[in-house]
Design a protein around this motif. Structure first.
Motif, short mmCIF file in Angstrom:
data_model
loop_
_atom_site.label_atom_id
_atom_site.label_comp_id
_atom_site.label_asym_id
_atom_site.label_seq_id
_atom_site.Cartn_x
_atom_site.Cartn_y
_atom_site.Cartn_z
N LYS A 215 0.81 -1.21 0.00
CA LYS A 215 0.00 0.00 0.00
C LYS A 215 0.85 1.27 0.00
CE LYS A 215 -3.70 2.26 2.65
NZ LYS A 215 -4.57 2.17 3.86
N ASN A 216 1.96 1.25 0.75
CA ASN A 216 2.80 2.44 0.80
C ASN A 216 3.91 2.43 -0.26
OD1 ASN A 216 4.84 0.73 1.77
ND2 ASN A 216 4.33 1.16 3.91
N GLY A 217 3.83 1.44 -1.18
CA GLY A 217 4.76 1.42 -2.30
C GLY A 217 6.10 0.79 -2.01
N GLU A 218 6.28 0.22 -0.83
CA GLU A 218 7.57 -0.38 -0.48
C GLU A 218 7.47 -1.91 -0.38
OE1 GLU A 218 8.87 1.42 3.12
OE2 GLU A 218 9.22 3.39 2.20
N ARG A 219 8.56 -2.57 -0.68
CA ARG A 219 8.61 -4.03 -0.58
C ARG A 219 8.62 -4.42 0.90
NH1 ARG A 219 12.75 -8.18 -0.80
NH2 ARG A 219 12.13 -9.91 -2.16
N ARG A 220 7.89 -5.48 1.24
CA ARG A 220 7.80 -5.90 2.64
C ARG A 220 7.98 -7.41 2.75
NH1 ARG A 220 2.75 -4.66 4.21
NH2 ARG A 220 1.91 -6.29 5.55
N ILE A 221 8.61 -7.82 3.84
CA ILE A 221 8.82 -9.24 4.12
C ILE A 221 8.24 -9.55 5.49
CG2 ILE A 221 10.55 -11.03 4.55
CD1 ILE A 221 12.35 -9.70 2.55
N VAL A 222 7.38 -10.56 5.55
CA VAL A 222 6.73 -10.96 6.80
C VAL A 222 7.08 -12.43 7.06
CG1 VAL A 222 4.56 -11.21 8.03
CG2 VAL A 222 4.83 -9.37 6.35
N PRO A 223 7.64 -12.73 8.23
CA PRO A 223 7.95 -14.14 8.53
C PRO A 223 6.70 -15.01 8.50
CG PRO A 223 9.05 -12.66 10.07
CD PRO A 223 8.09 -11.82 9.29
N ILE A 224 6.84 -16.22 8.01
CA ILE A 224 5.74 -17.18 7.98
C ILE A 224 5.60 -17.84 9.35
CG2 ILE A 224 4.89 -19.32 6.96
CD1 ILE A 224 6.28 -18.55 4.37
N HIS A 225 4.42 -17.77 9.93
CA HIS A 225 4.16 -18.38 11.23
C HIS A 225 4.17 -19.91 11.07
CE1 HIS A 225 2.14 -19.45 14.99
NE2 HIS A 225 2.36 -18.21 15.40
N PRO A 226 4.71 -20.63 12.04
CA PRO A 226 4.73 -22.10 11.94
C PRO A 226 3.35 -22.71 11.71
CG PRO A 226 6.15 -21.38 13.73
CD PRO A 226 5.44 -20.16 13.24
N LYS A 227 2.29 -22.05 12.23
CA LYS A 227 0.94 -22.57 12.08
C LYS A 227 0.46 -22.52 10.63
CE LYS A 227 -0.10 -23.30 16.51
NZ LYS A 227 -0.49 -24.63 17.05
N THR A 228 1.09 -21.68 9.81
CA THR A 228 0.67 -21.57 8.40
C THR A 228 1.75 -22.04 7.44
OG1 THR A 228 1.42 -19.26 8.35
CG2 THR A 228 -0.90 -19.66 8.89
N ALA A 229 2.76 -22.72 7.96
CA ALA A 229 3.84 -23.20 7.09
C ALA A 229 3.31 -24.19 6.05
CB ALA A 229 4.94 -23.85 7.93
N HIS A 230 2.35 -25.03 6.44
CA HIS A 230 1.80 -26.00 5.49
C HIS A 230 0.97 -25.32 4.40
CE1 HIS A 230 -1.49 -25.28 8.30
NE2 HIS A 230 -2.32 -25.82 7.43
N ILE A 231 0.36 -24.18 4.75
CA ILE A 231 -0.42 -23.43 3.76
C ILE A 231 0.52 -22.80 2.74
CG2 ILE A 231 -1.96 -21.46 3.43
CD1 ILE A 231 -3.10 -21.99 6.20
N ALA A 232 1.66 -22.30 3.22
CA ALA A 232 2.61 -21.62 2.33
C ALA A 232 3.16 -22.54 1.25
CB ALA A 232 3.75 -21.03 3.15
N GLN A 233 3.12 -23.85 1.51
CA GLN A 233 3.66 -24.79 0.53
C GLN A 233 2.83 -24.82 -0.75
OE1 GLN A 233 3.91 -28.56 2.53
NE2 GLN A 233 5.46 -27.86 3.99
N ARG A 234 1.55 -24.44 -0.65
CA ARG A 234 0.67 -24.42 -1.82
C ARG A 234 0.05 -23.03 -1.96
NH1 ARG A 234 -3.67 -26.89 -1.40
NH2 ARG A 234 -4.02 -27.32 -3.60
N TRP A 235 0.91 -22.04 -2.08
CA TRP A 235 0.44 -20.66 -2.13
C TRP A 235 1.24 -19.88 -3.15
CZ3 TRP A 235 -3.73 -19.30 0.67
CH2 TRP A 235 -4.07 -17.94 0.74
#
Length: 314
Positions: A215-235
């Motif tokens: 939204k503010n035009g800058e690149r952002r990195i957010v750590p993946i929570h362990p609870k959603t690590a399995h979701i990130a595999q198919r995202w």
């Protein structure tokens, strides 16, 4: 007479005609059809001294707000992400600044704020766009003698939402969302603090959610929570935002929750981090806040830290 009836147009016409330094200076303007004689005469009383000062060189004409807006939209707005909203909002308020000078900006903002029938937040956004356009024209094109926004007072808005839910309630909601991709978006939103649009376009990379455009035009990195690590595999998954919103509202109705919005998951993530002892500055970095004031709305949640501070007195 400075005003007379234009019979061909059936409207009042204003005319300034003076001889200055041996030359005739003449300005004529057809006035709005709805104006009566009193309005036309009031316009003449206002314009006569201004035009005389211009004719004699005693005053430099102040640029129009509409000209500042035109330049802003054609030269600067194409590079902005919210160009379409800018154009729409500035077009809506055009009747309020049409024909007004840059040094009238503070009056335009005050008058529109008093007359508008939309929410205070909408008024503030529209007037912020107008002020930004005028300031840009002043800085880039040297339009006007001074910063047109320095005297402008923006309407006060207090629309912060303080609706938070905990992990258990989020899991209850997720169980009601039968659509697998929509359920995944709900969990990712809570366990990352990302907005819905960010959740749907984030890409996992080396244990992080990567947002190339925010939204503010800058690149952002957010750590993946362990609870959603399995979701990130198919995202990411090809699920429209409206589908996620529809399933979220369905789950809220099933649980009898009628005051919760999807964006409140982002607020809840901030609440959870602060109550766990995470500094407000760090929470702001996770959420992608550019200004510290955006994160301060959550500072009241850190009651444990406040209690500890008070205990240290003496």
């Amino acid at each position: 007479m400075p005003i007379y009836r234009d019979k061909a147009r059936n409207r009042w016409r204003y005319e300034f005609s003076r001889i200055v330094d041996g030359r005739r200076r003449r300005v004529t303007k057809l006035l709005p059809a709805a104006w009566n004689r009193a309005q036309a005469e009031a316009y003449a009383r206002e314009q006569d001294p201004r035009l005389y000062e211009l004719a004699t060189g005693a005053r430099r004409d102040e640029p129009l707000i509409s000209e500042a807006v035109r330049r802003y939209l054609t030269e600067h707005a194409p590079s902005l992400k919210n160009r379409s909203k800018l154009e729409r909002d500035l077009a809506i308020v055009m009747p309020h600044y049409r024909g007004r000078r840059l040094d009238d900006l503070a009056d335009v903002i005050r008058e529109y704020s008093a007359q508008a029938t939309v929410s205070p937040a909408t008024v503030k956004v529209r007037m912020a766009y107008l002020r930004a356009a005028c300031r840009w024209a002043w800085k880039i094109h040297n339009m006007g003698k001074h910063d047109p926004g320095e005297r402008a007072t923006m309407p006060a808005v207090r629309n912060e939402r303080h609706r938070y839910i905990g992990r258990r309630d989020v899991l209850r909601l997720a169980r009601e969302v039968v659509h697998r991709d929509a359920r995944a978006a709900v969990l990712v939103a809570f366990y990352s603090g990302m907005r819905l649009s960010e959740c749907l376009r984030a890409r996992p990379e080396a244990g992080h959610w990567v947002l190339d455009d925010t939204k503010n035009g800058e690149r952002r990195i957010v750590p993946i929570h362990p609870k959603t690590a399995h979701i990130a595999q198919r995202w990411p998954r090809a699920v429209p935002a409206r589908t996620v919103q529809a399933w979220f509202l369905y789950a809220c109705r099933r649980l009898g929750i009628d005051d919760l919005r999807f964006h409140d998951l982002r607020h809840s993530a901030a609440s959870a981090m602060i109550n766990a002892g995470v500094p407000v500055y760090t929470v702001g970095a996770v959420l992608g806040h550019k200004a510290a004031a955006s994160t301060k709305r959550y500072s009241h949640l850190d009651t444990a830290a406040l209690a500890d501070a008070v205990k240290r007195i003496g």
